[in-house]
Design a protein around this motif. Structure first.
Motif, PDB file in Angstrom:
ATOM      1  N   ARG A   1     -31.718  -3.500  -9.383  1.00  0.00           N
ATOM      2  CA  ARG A   1     -30.680  -3.188  -8.409  1.00  0.00           C
ATOM      3  C   ARG A   1     -29.480  -3.804  -8.735  1.00  0.00           C
ATOM      4  NH1 ARG A   1     -33.502  -4.824  -2.732  1.00  0.00           N
ATOM      5  NH2 ARG A   1     -34.347  -6.565  -3.990  1.00  0.00           N
ATOM      6  N   VAL A   2     -28.308  -3.156  -8.204  1.00  0.00           N
ATOM      7  CA  VAL A   2     -26.884  -3.521  -8.524  1.00  0.00           C
ATOM      8  C   VAL A   2     -26.117  -3.560  -7.397  1.00  0.00           C
ATOM      9  CG1 VAL A   2     -26.905  -2.580 -10.801  1.00  0.00           C
ATOM     10  CG2 VAL A   2     -26.094  -1.144  -8.930  1.00  0.00           C
ATOM     11  N   ALA A   3     -25.047  -4.303  -7.322  1.00  0.00           N
ATOM     12  CA  ALA A   3     -24.241  -4.314  -6.259  1.00  0.00           C
ATOM     13  C   ALA A   3     -23.149  -3.407  -6.477  1.00  0.00           C
ATOM     14  CB  ALA A   3     -23.475  -5.755  -5.885  1.00  0.00           C
ATOM     15  N   VAL A   4     -22.963  -2.243  -5.377  1.00  0.00           N
ATOM     16  CA  VAL A   4     -21.854  -1.485  -5.704  1.00  0.00           C
ATOM     17  C   VAL A   4     -20.585  -1.955  -4.792  1.00  0.00           C
ATOM     18  CG1 VAL A   4     -21.119   0.989  -5.199  1.00  0.00           C
ATOM     19  CG2 VAL A   4     -23.486   0.511  -5.479  1.00  0.00           C
TER      20      VAL A   4
ATOM     21  N   HIS B   1     -12.615  -5.140  -6.300  1.00  0.00           N
ATOM     22  CA  HIS B   1     -13.257  -6.177  -5.527  1.00  0.00           C
ATOM     23  C   HIS B   1     -13.037  -7.444  -6.352  1.00  0.00           C
ATOM     24  CE1 HIS B   1     -16.536  -8.599  -3.835  1.00  0.00           C
ATOM     25  NE2 HIS B   1     -16.392  -8.092  -2.791  1.00  0.00           N
ATOM     26  N   ARG B   2     -12.895  -8.880  -5.883  1.00  0.00           N
ATOM     27  CA  ARG B   2     -12.838  -9.983  -6.551  1.00  0.00           C
ATOM     28  C   ARG B   2     -13.942 -10.023  -7.673  1.00  0.00           C
ATOM     29  NH1 ARG B   2     -16.405 -13.530  -4.353  1.00  0.00           N
ATOM     30  NH2 ARG B   2     -17.398 -12.867  -2.586  1.00  0.00           N
ATOM     31  N   LEU B   3     -15.387  -9.352  -7.496  1.00  0.00           N
ATOM     32  CA  LEU B   3     -16.350  -9.472  -8.404  1.00  0.00           C
ATOM     33  C   LEU B   3     -16.473  -8.565  -9.234  1.00  0.00           C
ATOM     34  CD1 LEU B   3     -19.077 -11.005  -5.687  1.00  0.00           C
ATOM     35  CD2 LEU B   3     -17.763 -12.384  -7.397  1.00  0.00           C
ATOM     36  N   ALA B   4     -15.471  -7.494  -9.211  1.00  0.00           N
ATOM     37  CA  ALA B   4     -15.724  -6.298  -9.794  1.00  0.00           C
ATOM     38  C   ALA B   4     -15.768  -6.601 -11.490  1.00  0.00           C
ATOM     39  CB  ALA B   4     -14.764  -5.414  -9.719  1.00  0.00           C
ATOM     40  N   GLY B   5     -15.071  -7.516 -11.979  1.00  0.00           N
ATOM     41  CA  GLY B   5     -15.151  -7.644 -13.403  1.00  0.00           C
ATOM     42  C   GLY B   5     -16.167  -8.600 -13.939  1.00  0.00           C
ATOM     43  N   LYS B   6     -17.210  -8.884 -13.240  1.00  0.00           N
ATOM     44  CA  LYS B   6     -18.257  -9.727 -13.801  1.00  0.00           C
ATOM     45  C   LYS B   6     -18.989  -8.856 -14.335  1.00  0.00           C
ATOM     46  CE  LYS B   6     -17.039 -13.747 -11.490  1.00  0.00           C
ATOM     47  NZ  LYS B   6     -16.704 -14.914 -11.980  1.00  0.00           N
ATOM     48  N   GLU B   7     -19.909  -9.662 -15.459  1.00  0.00           N
ATOM     49  CA  GLU B   7     -21.021  -9.035 -15.941  1.00  0.00           C
ATOM     50  C   GLU B   7     -22.384  -8.978 -15.273  1.00  0.00           C
ATOM     51  OE1 GLU B   7     -21.852 -10.668 -19.860  1.00  0.00           O
ATOM     52  OE2 GLU B   7     -19.941 -10.451 -20.508  1.00  0.00           O
ATOM     53  N   SER B   8     -22.355  -9.969 -14.214  1.00  0.00           N
ATOM     54  CA  SER B   8     -23.392 -10.218 -13.412  1.00  0.00           C
ATOM     55  C   SER B   8     -23.146 -10.928 -12.176  1.00  0.00           C
ATOM     56  CB  SER B   8     -24.833 -10.330 -13.972  1.00  0.00           C
ATOM     57  OG  SER B   8     -24.755 -11.626 -14.463  1.00  0.00           O
ATOM     58  N   VAL B   9     -23.742 -10.872 -11.315  1.00  0.00           N
ATOM     59  CA  VAL B   9     -23.665 -11.774 -10.082  1.00  0.00           C
ATOM     60  C   VAL B   9     -24.909 -12.200  -9.586  1.00  0.00           C
ATOM     61  CG1 VAL B   9     -21.495 -10.722  -9.299  1.00  0.00           C
ATOM     62  CG2 VAL B   9     -23.481  -9.945  -8.070  1.00  0.00           C
ATOM     63  N   ARG B  10     -25.007 -13.251  -8.565  1.00  0.00           N
ATOM     64  CA  ARG B  10     -26.181 -13.478  -7.941  1.00  0.00           C
ATOM     65  C   ARG B  10     -26.122 -13.349  -6.538  1.00  0.00           C
ATOM     66  NH1 ARG B  10     -29.441 -16.652 -11.081  1.00  0.00           N
ATOM     67  NH2 ARG B  10     -30.476 -17.622  -9.140  1.00  0.00           N
ATOM     68  N   VAL B  11     -27.099 -13.397  -5.632  1.00  0.00           N
ATOM     69  CA  VAL B  11     -26.970 -12.909  -4.322  1.00  0.00           C
ATOM     70  C   VAL B  11     -26.122 -13.792  -3.564  1.00  0.00           C
ATOM     71  CG1 VAL B  11     -28.541 -12.902  -2.162  1.00  0.00           C
ATOM     72  CG2 VAL B  11     -29.400 -11.943  -4.280  1.00  0.00           C
ATOM     73  N   ALA B  12     -26.181 -15.197  -3.870  1.00  0.00           N
ATOM     74  CA  ALA B  12     -25.172 -16.149  -3.196  1.00  0.00           C
ATOM     75  C   ALA B  12     -23.824 -15.823  -3.554  1.00  0.00           C
ATOM     76  CB  ALA B  12     -25.469 -17.691  -3.826  1.00  0.00           C
ATOM     77  N   ASP B  13     -23.324 -15.110  -4.379  1.00  0.00           N
ATOM     78  CA  ASP B  13     -22.001 -14.823  -4.693  1.00  0.00           C
ATOM     79  C   ASP B  13     -21.552 -13.621  -3.466  1.00  0.00           C
ATOM     80  OD1 ASP B  13     -21.894 -16.285  -6.774  1.00  0.00           O
ATOM     81  OD2 ASP B  13     -22.627 -14.829  -8.205  1.00  0.00           O
ATOM     82  N   LEU B  14     -22.614 -12.903  -2.821  1.00  0.00           N
ATOM     83  CA  LEU B  14     -22.455 -11.841  -2.008  1.00  0.00           C
ATOM     84  C   LEU B  14     -22.456 -12.136  -0.455  1.00  0.00           C
ATOM     85  CD1 LEU B  14     -24.581  -9.289  -3.882  1.00  0.00           C
ATOM     86  CD2 LEU B  14     -22.158  -9.653  -4.061  1.00  0.00           C
TER      87      LEU B  14
ATOM     88  N   ARG C   1     -18.452   7.219  -9.394  1.00  0.00           N
ATOM     89  CA  ARG C   1     -17.038   7.592  -9.118  1.00  0.00           C
ATOM     90  C   ARG C   1     -16.234   6.603  -9.468  1.00  0.00           C
ATOM     91  NH1 ARG C   1     -17.284   8.252  -2.955  1.00  0.00           N
ATOM     92  NH2 ARG C   1     -15.107   7.662  -3.042  1.00  0.00           N
ATOM     93  N   PRO C   2     -14.794   6.840  -9.863  1.00  0.00           N
ATOM     94  CA  PRO C   2     -13.960   5.732 -10.446  1.00  0.00           C
ATOM     95  C   PRO C   2     -13.502   4.567  -9.572  1.00  0.00           C
ATOM     96  CG  PRO C   2     -12.726   7.953  -9.640  1.00  0.00           C
ATOM     97  CD  PRO C   2     -14.206   8.080  -9.637  1.00  0.00           C
ATOM     98  N   ASP C   3     -13.727   4.994  -8.271  1.00  0.00           N
ATOM     99  CA  ASP C   3     -12.978   3.912  -7.239  1.00  0.00           C
ATOM    100  C   ASP C   3     -14.252   2.856  -6.960  1.00  0.00           C
ATOM    101  OD1 ASP C   3     -14.506   5.751  -6.034  1.00  0.00           O
ATOM    102  OD2 ASP C   3     -12.976   6.148  -4.520  1.00  0.00           O
ATOM    103  N   VAL C   4     -15.295   2.954  -7.343  1.00  0.00           N
ATOM    104  CA  VAL C   4     -16.247   1.830  -7.331  1.00  0.00           C
ATOM    105  C   VAL C   4     -16.916   1.255  -8.507  1.00  0.00           C
ATOM    106  CG1 VAL C   4     -16.786   2.928  -4.818  1.00  0.00           C
ATOM    107  CG2 VAL C   4     -18.263   3.346  -6.982  1.00  0.00           C
ATOM    108  N   VAL C   5     -17.493   0.112  -8.587  1.00  0.00           N
ATOM    109  CA  VAL C   5     -18.144  -0.357  -9.789  1.00  0.00           C
ATOM    110  C   VAL C   5     -19.550  -0.916  -9.354  1.00  0.00           C
ATOM    111  CG1 VAL C   5     -15.983  -0.793 -10.873  1.00  0.00           C
ATOM    112  CG2 VAL C   5     -17.066  -2.549  -9.365  1.00  0.00           C
ATOM    113  N   CYS C   6     -20.291  -0.812 -10.445  1.00  0.00           N
ATOM    114  CA  CYS C   6     -21.653  -1.452 -10.279  1.00  0.00           C
ATOM    115  C   CYS C   6     -21.845  -2.965 -10.944  1.00  0.00           C
ATOM    116  CB  CYS C   6     -22.703  -0.375 -10.399  1.00  0.00           C
ATOM    117  SG  CYS C   6     -22.698   1.011  -9.488  1.00  0.00           S
ATOM    118  N   VAL C   7     -22.336  -3.880 -10.429  1.00  0.00           N
ATOM    119  CA  VAL C   7     -22.496  -5.040 -10.848  1.00  0.00           C
ATOM    120  C   VAL C   7     -23.922  -5.383 -10.747  1.00  0.00           C
ATOM    121  CG1 VAL C   7     -22.026  -7.412 -11.321  1.00  0.00           C
ATOM    122  CG2 VAL C   7     -20.090  -5.854 -10.649  1.00  0.00           C
ATOM    123  N   PRO C   8     -24.884  -5.806 -11.769  1.00  0.00           N
ATOM    124  CA  PRO C   8     -26.089  -6.475 -11.647  1.00  0.00           C
ATOM    125  C   PRO C   8     -26.082  -7.651 -11.007  1.00  0.00           C
ATOM    126  CG  PRO C   8     -25.699  -5.599 -14.064  1.00  0.00           C
ATOM    127  CD  PRO C   8     -24.120  -5.758 -13.232  1.00  0.00           C
ATOM    128  N   VAL C   9     -27.272  -7.577 -10.215  1.00  0.00           N
ATOM    129  CA  VAL C   9     -27.704  -8.848  -9.286  1.00  0.00           C
ATOM    130  C   VAL C   9     -28.723  -9.529  -9.979  1.00  0.00           C
ATOM    131  CG1 VAL C   9     -28.031  -9.704  -7.111  1.00  0.00           C
ATOM    132  CG2 VAL C   9     -26.769  -7.518  -7.331  1.00  0.00           C
TER     133      VAL C   9
END
Length: 288
Positions: A161-164, A169-182, A244-252
């Motif tokens: 699952r990924v975060a859209v 967004h401040r986290l958009a450039g991350k390779e991955s995030v953790r639930v606590a980051d959200l 779509r170009p205005d959103v990014v997906c980051v693995p959680v």
């Protein structure tokens, strides 16, 4: 004693409206006819179902019990009608959740059963098993969790699952995030759908979170993400399907994967259900 389904439908209309006039209008029949049918049902059941005076209509205890039982009985009867009508037309309906594809399994089924016309029905988190119980679909590719009561469920595969997020967004450039980051974000999913986020959500804890609203489609949810009104958590295949170009997906990293299964009503013994199940097994490389 045989229960007349038509009288049951009349009874449910009155029980839900608690007004004979409104129920008669809903059923498109005359009020005196409705009153006679309810009296006839009470006579057959030997029980008073309503307490009625000039100002109000209320259910008796017997009426409340009948309402509890009548709704699923009528739903089952309607599902049976749909399944028989579908069989008479020679069709087989497959439900599927957004992001999932059933092309290979459908081609396999139609190659083996050319006499069958396959229809496809896109489902949502809200109705993915409802379409099975009410007869709209013969089988459905579902995403867990679901209420498994009355269903046979065959695991297919799991996916991350990924975060859209909005593109800036401040986290958009991350390779991955953790639930606590959200934890400080507004989640557009229902909190129960992502309990790991719910357990750490800052705004849920301090009571400042806006009320959750139901979205009718993935596209609608993505519009809200792009507008900066929150984030969403979706399976990887869904994010890949709705790019779509205005959103990014980051693995959680610490979210468990989403489980995809094939489900059907457990009491069904249709050869087509089992043929489609085996086709899904072949094309999704299911681990037994």
């Amino acid at each position: 004693m045989d229960v007349d389904l038509r009288k049951l439908r009349y009874f449910v209309a009155v029980a839900e409206e608690l007004h004979f006039g409104r129920a008669a209008a809903r059923l498109h029949i005359a009020q005196p006819v409705l009153s006679r049918q309810i009296r006839a049902l009470e006579g057959e059941l030997r029980a008073q179902l309503f307490v009625r005076d000039k100002r109000s209509t209320a259910l008796t205890e017997a009426g409340r019990r009948l309402l509890e039982d009548a709704r699923p009985l009528l739903a089952s009867a309607e599902a049976l009608r749909r399944r028989v009508a579908t069989a008479a037309r020679g069709t087989f309906t497959v439900g599927f959740m957004p992001g999932l594809t059933v092309t290979d399994a459908v081609r396999d089924l139609t190659a083996r059963h050319p006499e069958v016309a396959v229809e496809l029905l896109r489902t949502t988190w809200e109705d993915q098993i409802e379409v099975l119980h009410d007869g709209r679909a013969d089988v459905s590719l579902v995403r867990l969790p679901i209420d498994r009561r009355g269903l046979s469920v065959r695991p297919l595969f799991s996916e991350p699952r990924v975060a859209v997020l909005r593109a800036d967004h401040r986290l958009a450039g991350k390779e991955s995030v953790r639930v606590a980051d959200l934890a400080a974000e507004h989640l557009l999913n229902h909190p129960d759908a992502v309990p790991e986020w719910r357990d750490v959500a800052t705004r849920l804890r301090d009571g400042t979170a806006p009320p959750w609203r139901e979205f009718r489609s993935v596209e609608e949810k993505l519009e809200h993400v792009a507008a900066g009104q929150g984030i969403a958590v979706v399976p990887l295949s869904t994010s890949a399907y709705y790019t779509r170009p205005d959103v990014v997906c980051v693995p959680v990293e610490d979210l468990p994967p989403n489980e995809v299964c094939l489900a059907w009503v457990a009491s069904r013994r249709s050869p087509l259900v089992f043929a489609f199940t085996e086709a899904c097994v072949r094309y999704n490389r299911i681990a037994e």
